[in-house]
Design a protein around this motif. Structure first.
Motif, PDB file in Angstrom:
ATOM      1  N   TYR A  21       0.841  -1.200   0.000  1.00  0.00           N
ATOM      2  CA  TYR A  21       0.000   0.000   0.000  1.00  0.00           C
ATOM      3  C   TYR A  21       0.872   1.245   0.000  1.00  0.00           C
ATOM      4  N   LEU A  22       0.787   2.023  -1.074  1.00  0.00           N
ATOM      5  CA  LEU A  22       1.556   3.250  -1.213  1.00  0.00           C
ATOM      6  C   LEU A  22       0.626   4.454  -1.211  1.00  0.00           C
ATOM      7  N   GLY A  23       1.129   5.577  -0.704  1.00  0.00           N
ATOM      8  CA  GLY A  23       0.324   6.792  -0.673  1.00  0.00           C
ATOM      9  C   GLY A  23       1.124   8.011  -1.089  1.00  0.00           C
ATOM     10  N   TYR A  24       0.413   9.052  -1.472  1.00  0.00           N
ATOM     11  CA  TYR A  24       1.030  10.323  -1.865  1.00  0.00           C
ATOM     12  C   TYR A  24       1.309  11.163  -0.627  1.00  0.00           C
ATOM     13  N   ARG A  25       2.496  11.758  -0.581  1.00  0.00           N
ATOM     14  CA  ARG A  25       2.890  12.634   0.526  1.00  0.00           C
ATOM     15  C   ARG A  25       3.340  13.965  -0.069  1.00  0.00           C
ATOM     16  N   LEU A 171      -7.336   9.268   4.885  1.00  0.00           N
ATOM     17  CA  LEU A 171      -7.767  10.164   5.947  1.00  0.00           C
ATOM     18  C   LEU A 171      -8.544  11.308   5.309  1.00  0.00           C
ATOM     19  N   ALA A 172      -9.753  11.549   5.784  1.00  0.00           N
ATOM     20  CA  ALA A 172     -10.655  12.485   5.116  1.00  0.00           C
ATOM     21  C   ALA A 172     -10.054  13.874   4.925  1.00  0.00           C
ATOM     22  N   SER A 173      -9.351  14.388   5.925  1.00  0.00           N
ATOM     23  CA  SER A 173      -8.872  15.770   5.869  1.00  0.00           C
ATOM     24  C   SER A 173      -7.569  15.955   5.107  1.00  0.00           C
ATOM     25  N   LYS A 174      -6.772  14.891   4.964  1.00  0.00           N
ATOM     26  CA  LYS A 174      -5.448  15.039   4.370  1.00  0.00           C
ATOM     27  C   LYS A 174      -5.189  14.117   3.190  1.00  0.00           C
ATOM     28  N   GLY A 175      -5.927  13.028   3.100  1.00  0.00           N
ATOM     29  CA  GLY A 175      -5.627  12.040   2.075  1.00  0.00           C
ATOM     30  C   GLY A 175      -5.841  12.579   0.669  1.00  0.00           C
ATOM     31  N   VAL A 176      -4.897  12.282  -0.224  1.00  0.00           N
ATOM     32  CA  VAL A 176      -4.990  12.716  -1.619  1.00  0.00           C
ATOM     33  C   VAL A 176      -5.066  11.499  -2.543  1.00  0.00           C
ATOM     34  N   TRP A 177      -4.124  10.579  -2.387  1.00  0.00           N
ATOM     35  CA  TRP A 177      -4.089   9.368  -3.208  1.00  0.00           C
ATOM     36  C   TRP A 177      -3.379   8.267  -2.427  1.00  0.00           C
ATOM     37  N   ALA A 178      -3.907   7.055  -2.521  1.00  0.00           N
ATOM     38  CA  ALA A 178      -3.244   5.869  -1.994  1.00  0.00           C
ATOM     39  C   ALA A 178      -3.855   4.668  -2.690  1.00  0.00           C
ATOM     40  N   SER A 179      -3.082   3.616  -2.836  1.00  0.00           N
ATOM     41  CA  SER A 179      -3.586   2.453  -3.548  1.00  0.00           C
ATOM     42  C   SER A 179      -2.726   1.227  -3.269  1.00  0.00           C
ATOM     43  N   TRP A 180      -3.353   0.057  -3.379  1.00  0.00           N
ATOM     44  CA  TRP A 180      -2.590  -1.185  -3.409  1.00  0.00           C
ATOM     45  C   TRP A 180      -1.910  -1.279  -4.769  1.00  0.00           C
TER      46      TRP A 180
END
Length: 273
Positions: A21-25, A171-180
């Motif tokens: 699982y990777l996400g955008y930071r 996370l509703a307030s900060k999440g932009v992109w994440a995916s398996w």
């Protein structure tokens, strides 16, 4: 001094191979623009809480640390950051159980409160009668940011299998992109812009894997791709390795050289570019 941090590599099996699982930071994070869930250790990570699994002293041994309090903080931070960023909670009412389906508005509010430090992670767990399942974490490696970096992290990477009854979410307030993503496929396309275009942000489009991530993410993805499955990946015995990227000149061109120091009597070190 580098900031102490923890990051969790969440893995699961799929027909395509082992996925993670990777996400955008945003904000030029030292962990990478595309990275695993993680972040800095906070003061609240030292708060008393119910603890299941290896003791803090045992974790210090596993992490190659002399200070069991620092080891404990790394473990707590890892589980807290995973909860904040994905909603996956490695905690349960006893040493053999895991909380089921921590989803919905109430749980999202809890994630937001912990992420904003409006409520401590320990308080959130105690209110629900939960203790940390530290036995569900596996230590991976230690990465120290290059000496020239403006923001330096001393990061401990851990791995964990996706709990059967839990699904990650932004996370509703900060999440932009994440995916398996399938580690093998990501590496096959590492020289293309496929991942950056998939993330679809102004600072990711048109970039390849090396430009999007840190050396830590690339090397961990390589090890995941080489594994025959999640169980094999998590059960593999690893030495305590501290990686420290350094800037070197190769034929006049600056390059990052990753120095791997193994916790061995001979103090062996390996270098790779």
């Amino acid at each position: 001094m580098p900031r102490l941090a923890s990051s969790v590599v969440l893995v699961r099996d799929s027909p395509r191979g082992v996925e993670t699982y990777l996400g955008y930071r945003s904000g030029n994070s030292p962990l990478g623009t595309v990275a695993f869930p993680g972040g800095s250790i906070e003061a609240g990570d030292n708060d008393p809480l119910t603890w299941y699994g290896p003791s803090a002293a045992k974790w210090a041994e596993l992490l190659g640390l002399a200070d069991h309090r620092q080891a404990r903080a790394h473990v707590v931070a890892a589980i807290r950051e995973l909860f904040e960023e994905t909603g996956v909670l490695l905690a349960g009412p006893d040493e053999s159980s895991l909380v089921e389906g921590p989803a919905g508005e109430e749980w999202m509010n809890a994630r937001e409160a912990v992420a904003a430090q409006e409520k401590s992670f320990a308080e959130m767990l105690d209110r629900r009668g939960l203790g940390l399942r530290t036995d569900l974490l596996k230590p991976l490696s230690n990465w120290l940011s290059p000496d020239f970096a403006h923001r330096r992290f001393d990061t401990r990477y851990f791995a964990a299998a996706q709990p059967v009854s839990q699904q990650p979410s932004l996370l509703a307030s900060k999440g932009v992109w994440a995916s398996w993503v399938c580690a093998r496929e990501i590496l096959q396309e590492r020289d293309t812009t496929a991942l950056g275009d998939l993330v679809g942000q102004p600072d990711t489009r048109g970039l390849n894997l090396e430009q999007l991530t840190s050396p830590a993410v690339e090397i961990i993805l390589e090890k995941i791709a080489a594994a025959r499955g999640t169980i094999a990946y998590l059960s593999h015995k690893r030495p305590v390795v501290k990686y420290h990227p350094e800037l070197v000149l190769v034929e006049g061109a600056p390059m990052l050289e990753v120095v791997a120091n193994f916790a061995a009597e001979d103090g062996a070190a390996q270098r790779s570019r």
